[in-house]
Design an enzyme around this catalytic site. Structure first.
Site, mmCIF file in Angstrom:
data_model
loop_
_atom_site.group_PDB
_atom_site.id
_atom_site.type_symbol
_atom_site.label_atom_id
_atom_site.label_comp_id
_atom_site.label_asym_id
_atom_site.label_seq_id
_atom_site.Cartn_x
_atom_site.Cartn_y
_atom_site.Cartn_z
ATOM 1 N N TYR A 11 59.193 52.411 28.665
ATOM 2 C CA TYR A 11 60.578 52.496 29.174
ATOM 3 C C TYR A 11 61.424 51.304 28.706
ATOM 4 O O TYR A 11 62.349 51.459 27.894
ATOM 5 C CB TYR A 11 60.509 52.589 30.701
ATOM 6 C CG TYR A 11 61.816 52.441 31.434
ATOM 7 C CD1 TYR A 11 62.984 53.081 31.001
ATOM 8 C CD2 TYR A 11 61.890 51.668 32.590
ATOM 9 C CE1 TYR A 11 64.171 52.948 31.702
ATOM 10 C CE2 TYR A 11 63.068 51.533 33.302
ATOM 11 C CZ TYR A 11 64.212 52.168 32.849
ATOM 12 O OH TYR A 11 65.386 52.030 33.534
ATOM 13 N N ASP A 31 52.210 50.445 19.770
ATOM 14 C CA ASP A 31 51.993 50.998 21.111
ATOM 15 C C ASP A 31 50.792 51.940 21.016
ATOM 16 O O ASP A 31 50.698 52.730 20.071
ATOM 17 C CB ASP A 31 53.251 51.765 21.560
ATOM 18 C CG ASP A 31 53.274 52.029 23.060
ATOM 19 O OD1 ASP A 31 54.247 51.629 23.709
ATOM 20 O OD2 ASP A 31 52.313 52.648 23.574
ATOM 21 N N ALA A 73 51.890 46.373 28.637
ATOM 22 C CA ALA A 73 51.198 45.856 29.826
ATOM 23 C C ALA A 73 50.878 46.999 30.767
ATOM 24 O O ALA A 73 51.476 48.079 30.683
ATOM 25 C CB ALA A 73 52.092 44.856 30.566
ATOM 26 N N TYR A 139 48.868 42.437 39.691
ATOM 27 C CA TYR A 139 49.896 42.614 38.649
ATOM 28 C C TYR A 139 50.706 41.323 38.496
ATOM 29 O O TYR A 139 50.811 40.764 37.400
ATOM 30 C CB TYR A 139 50.801 43.795 39.015
ATOM 31 C CG TYR A 139 52.028 43.889 38.158
ATOM 32 C CD1 TYR A 139 51.929 44.132 36.790
ATOM 33 C CD2 TYR A 139 53.299 43.737 38.716
ATOM 34 C CE1 TYR A 139 53.063 44.198 36.003
ATOM 35 C CE2 TYR A 139 54.438 43.817 37.932
ATOM 36 C CZ TYR A 139 54.315 44.043 36.578
ATOM 37 O OH TYR A 139 55.434 44.102 35.796
ATOM 38 N N ASN A 168 64.346 44.849 39.790
ATOM 39 C CA ASN A 168 64.075 46.294 39.736
ATOM 40 C C ASN A 168 64.881 46.965 38.619
ATOM 41 O O ASN A 168 66.063 47.205 38.773
ATOM 42 C CB ASN A 168 64.375 46.936 41.093
ATOM 43 C CG ASN A 168 63.342 46.536 42.122
ATOM 44 O OD1 ASN A 168 63.198 45.363 42.444
ATOM 45 N ND2 ASN A 168 62.593 47.505 42.614
ATOM 46 N N HIS A 185 58.388 54.435 41.176
ATOM 47 C CA HIS A 185 59.653 53.742 41.395
ATOM 48 C C HIS A 185 60.669 54.622 42.130
ATOM 49 O O HIS A 185 60.755 55.824 41.919
ATOM 50 C CB HIS A 185 60.223 53.233 40.075
ATOM 51 C CG HIS A 185 59.406 52.118 39.505
ATOM 52 N ND1 HIS A 185 59.190 51.935 38.169
ATOM 53 C CD2 HIS A 185 58.742 51.117 40.124
ATOM 54 C CE1 HIS A 185 58.426 50.864 37.979
ATOM 55 N NE2 HIS A 185 58.142 50.355 39.159
HETATM 56 N N1 UFG Z 1 60.179 53.084 48.058
HETATM 57 C C1 UFG Z 1 60.225 54.086 49.020
HETATM 58 N N2 UFG Z 1 59.701 55.292 48.681
HETATM 59 C C2 UFG Z 1 59.141 55.558 47.473
HETATM 60 C C3 UFG Z 1 59.117 54.527 46.499
HETATM 61 C C4 UFG Z 1 59.644 53.293 46.827
HETATM 62 O O1 UFG Z 1 60.699 53.888 50.135
HETATM 63 O O2 UFG Z 1 58.670 56.692 47.256
HETATM 64 C C5 UFG Z 1 60.743 51.775 48.385
HETATM 65 C C6 UFG Z 1 59.755 50.642 48.288
HETATM 66 O O3 UFG Z 1 59.065 50.494 49.500
HETATM 67 C C7 UFG Z 1 60.678 49.461 47.967
HETATM 68 C C8 UFG Z 1 61.815 50.084 47.166
HETATM 69 O O4 UFG Z 1 61.753 51.473 47.446
HETATM 70 O O5 UFG Z 1 61.202 48.961 49.134
HETATM 71 C C9 UFG Z 1 61.663 49.896 45.679
HETATM 72 O O6 UFG Z 1 60.345 50.286 45.308
HETATM 73 P P1 UFG Z 1 59.888 50.448 43.786
HETATM 74 O O7 UFG Z 1 58.474 50.927 43.817
HETATM 75 O O8 UFG Z 1 60.895 51.248 43.036
HETATM 76 O O9 UFG Z 1 59.976 48.982 43.218
HETATM 77 P P2 UFG Z 1 59.290 47.648 43.773
HETATM 78 O O10 UFG Z 1 60.380 46.841 44.391
HETATM 79 O O11 UFG Z 1 58.090 47.889 44.575
HETATM 80 O O12 UFG Z 1 58.765 47.073 42.412
HETATM 81 C C10 UFG Z 1 59.505 46.238 41.605
HETATM 82 C C11 UFG Z 1 59.089 46.415 40.171
HETATM 83 C C12 UFG Z 1 57.654 46.001 39.982
HETATM 84 C C13 UFG Z 1 57.466 44.601 40.516
HETATM 85 C C14 UFG Z 1 57.913 44.531 41.957
HETATM 86 C C15 UFG Z 1 57.831 43.131 42.513
HETATM 87 O O13 UFG Z 1 59.274 47.747 39.781
HETATM 88 O O14 UFG Z 1 57.332 46.023 38.618
HETATM 89 O O15 UFG Z 1 59.272 44.932 42.059
HETATM 90 O O16 UFG Z 1 57.589 43.190 43.878
HETATM 91 F F1 UFG Z 1 56.170 44.254 40.477
#
Ligand code: UFG
Length: 319
Positions: A11, A31, A73, A139, A168, A185
């Site tokens: 991506y 890749d 990664a 990670y 994000n 995500h």
């Molecule tokens: N969330 C939901 N429902 C879902 C998916 C996500 O409520 O189905 C919430 C998560 O709990 C979080 C927010 O949406 O509060 C964002 O979640 P993501 O999974 O989209 O992203 P993250 O914040 O968990 O992850 C990002 C990056 C990662 C990195 C991380 C650091 O995408 O690569 O921040 O904490 F590691």
């Protein structure tokens, strides 16, 4: 510049490779397609389908490359907790081998995809680069370990290195967007509800210490991220390893993101509150002041609707 882009079928890597080609750089993408897509490699880039470690010495060996942008990664937080060995091997060991190939070939520049996950649960927000680094999952720990290795290489061997700590990442550019076989995500998942590919979005926790009880995140457009990579290549100095956070400096809650997806798509999205997801910090917001001041970076897509709008266009074009 002549540039090697590892993970250029993924991506963020594919969007960066596309922008580099647009700007007239000579780009070679390597890749292994373990998670990337061959059709995401931009036209105009040379594509080598291989494990980067197997081919790095051969590719870089003639000394003609001006830099490496290292995106390849493993990047699923949940998987990293359950199978950390895949992350220590796949991220750390392989990157150490890539660093050796870079050193032996005398490649002068490196830009590395680091992450907000290197900080763990923040003590305060917005998060600056001098905040404590206490990753809460493998990670983040592996990305932090790589950052330390890069610092040593820069100091000892004169590499001009930059680590970019993404918050994000979202949005799409030039027909390139998020399409992971395992999607975790928030924005792509919510948009899949809008297209009918999923019945509902699960909201992980409604009792966080935030205004509406759901987690706040700092969303940054993938095209703005690409700009930061270009600037990092231009400004890096031999013997220095610079680290920059990249975000918009504003937090949006899970409910605000869902509302944005509804506004942008014009479709009502079913959401259901469930338990908190283990390991989620309540609030992650970047201070990108250092990148703005030192790199001259200026994000162009600062509203959540702009970011979600481009992600929606991409999702709709593929559904
Ligand atoms: N969330 C939901 N429902 C879902 C998916 C996500 O409520 O189905 C919430 C998560 O709990 C979080 C927010 O949406 O509060 C964002 O979640 P993501 O999974 O989209 O992203 P993250 O914040 O968990 O992850 C990002 C990056 C990662 C990195 C991380 C650091 O995408 O690569 O921040 O904490 F590691």
């Amino acid at each position: 510049m002549k540039l090697l882009v590892t993970g250029g079928a993924g991506y963020v890597g594919s969007v960066c490779a596309a922008v580099l080609v647009e700007q007239g750089h000579e780009v070679v993408v390597v890749d292994d397609l373990s998670t990337g897509n061959a059709d995401a490699v931009p036209a105009g880039a040379q594509f080598v389908q291989a494990d980067m470690v197997a081919v790095a010495s051969d590719l870089l060996g003639d000394g003609s490359f001006d830099g490496v942008l290292h995106f390849a990664a493993k990047s699923l937080v949940g998987e990293s907790v359950e199978a950390p060995e895949r992350y220590w091997n796949g991220n750390v060991i392989k990157t150490l081998q890539l660093l050796e190939a870079i050193r032996l070939a005398g490649v002068p520049r490196l830009v590395f995809s680091s992450t907000a996950a290197t900080y763990g649960e923040p003590e305060s927000v917005p998060i600056t680069e001098d905040a404590p680094t206490k990753p809460t999952n493998a990670y983040g720990a592996t990305k932090l370990a790589i950052d330390h290795a890069i610092t040593s290489y820069a100091t000892a061997h004169g590499l001009a290195a930059t680590s970019l700590r993404y918050f994000n990442v979202a949005g799409a550019y030039a027909g390139l967007g998020e399409r992971h076989a395992t999607e975790t995500h928030l924005i792509p998942l919510v948009l899949q509800v809008a297209t009918g590919q999923r019945p509902e979005i699960l909201v992980f926790g409604n009792d966080w210490p935030t205004p509406d009880g759901t987690c706040l995140r700092d969303y940054i457009h993938v095209r703005d991220l690409a700009d930061a990579h270009l600037l990092a290549l231009q400004t890096a100095q031999p013997g220095e390893h610079r680290i920059y956070n990249l975000g918009n400096g504003t937090g949006f809650s899970v409910r605000e993101v869902i509302a944005s997806c509804e506004r942008v798509s014009g479709i009502s999205i079913a959401a259901r509150d469930v338990e908190r997801r283990a390991g989620d910090p309540a609030v992650l917001i970047a201070s990108s002041e250092k990148a703005i001041t030192e790199l001259g970076w200026k994000p162009q897509h600062t509203t959540i609707d702009e970011i979600v709008g481009d992600a929606w266009e991409f999702t709709r074009s593929r559904s």
